[in-house]
Design a protein around this motif. Sequence first.
Motif, mmCIF file in Angstrom:
data_model
loop_
_atom_site.group_PDB
_atom_site.id
_atom_site.type_symbol
_atom_site.label_atom_id
_atom_site.label_comp_id
_atom_site.label_asym_id
_atom_site.label_seq_id
_atom_site.Cartn_x
_atom_site.Cartn_y
_atom_site.Cartn_z
ATOM 1 N N THR A 91 -5.913 7.853 -9.205
ATOM 2 C CA THR A 91 -6.941 6.846 -8.948
ATOM 3 C C THR A 91 -7.025 6.401 -7.492
ATOM 4 O O THR A 91 -7.855 5.577 -7.147
ATOM 5 C CB THR A 91 -6.674 5.602 -9.817
ATOM 6 N N GLY A 92 -6.154 6.904 -6.643
ATOM 7 C CA GLY A 92 -6.202 6.497 -5.240
ATOM 8 C C GLY A 92 -7.447 6.996 -4.550
ATOM 9 O O GLY A 92 -8.129 7.922 -5.001
ATOM 10 N N LEU A 119 -0.328 5.002 -11.193
ATOM 11 C CA LEU A 119 -1.049 5.780 -10.184
ATOM 12 C C LEU A 119 -2.136 6.652 -10.792
ATOM 13 O O LEU A 119 -2.835 7.360 -10.072
ATOM 14 C CB LEU A 119 -0.064 6.658 -9.405
ATOM 15 N N GLN A 132 -4.812 6.579 -1.038
ATOM 16 C CA GLN A 132 -4.248 5.253 -0.806
ATOM 17 C C GLN A 132 -4.399 4.370 -2.028
ATOM 18 O O GLN A 132 -5.457 4.296 -2.644
ATOM 19 C CB GLN A 132 -4.913 4.575 0.398
ATOM 20 N N TYR A 133 -3.304 3.681 -2.339
ATOM 21 C CA TYR A 133 -3.260 2.717 -3.438
ATOM 22 C C TYR A 133 -2.877 1.364 -2.852
ATOM 23 O O TYR A 133 -1.941 1.273 -2.045
ATOM 24 C CB TYR A 133 -2.207 3.119 -4.475
ATOM 25 N N ASP A 134 -3.577 0.312 -3.274
ATOM 26 C CA ASP A 134 -3.294 -1.041 -2.800
ATOM 27 C C ASP A 134 -2.957 -1.922 -3.996
ATOM 28 O O ASP A 134 -3.749 -2.030 -4.936
ATOM 29 C CB ASP A 134 -4.493 -1.614 -2.043
ATOM 30 N N SER A 150 0.839 -1.204 0.000
ATOM 31 C CA SER A 150 0.000 0.000 0.000
ATOM 32 C C SER A 150 0.871 1.250 0.000
ATOM 33 O O SER A 150 1.895 1.309 0.687
ATOM 34 C CB SER A 150 -0.911 0.017 1.230
#
Length: 204
Positions: free
Chosen positions: A147-148, A137, A155-157, A62
Amino acid sequence: MRSLSALLPTIVLALSAILTACDENVTSTAFRTLPEAGWDDDTLQFPVDTLQTGGTYIATLSLRLSKAHPYPYTDIVMTVERHLLPPPAEASPTDSATSAADYAAHNSSATDSANSNNQPALPTATLVQTDTLTFALTRADNHSDMTGRGLSLLQYDFPIDTLHLRAGQTLLYRVNHAMRHSPLPGIHDVGLTLRRIPAPARHK
């Protein structure tokens, strides 16, 4: 008195921790907060100590990007090392018991070799895998559309690993960025979560 906007990052982190804790399949989750000046050449370590249950696990990396200090690129390249330690029963008789935290401490700095007499013995059967991964991203059709999810932090996972593990195993993930820009600005936290995939229900 601190304003609500100043407290938002803390609130977001707390809510995320609560939601993760409510997932009974989460075996380990940890976040490392980076300096405001940016992510330098520091390798971030995520030890996962002895697994209580064997099964199939997914590791998710993440990233939390700060809106206050924008990340300047549309993607990020990272190196991910996975060190998989054997269960104690399968270790060599010459190996001493080593936790993931001990193993991480042994690998934490370039001075380890100079201090090897004070370091725990490492299992000779440790399996190491290194990957260089690129994560987008933004949306492919709009480089300005991040796009988080989130408010002051995006947050990006990214699922990075699927593992079939046995009870008693320990492992360590070591993460660093591979971007030319260093220190790398705009990244507030890096985290890693290990989650067990529930076995399919058996029909009677």
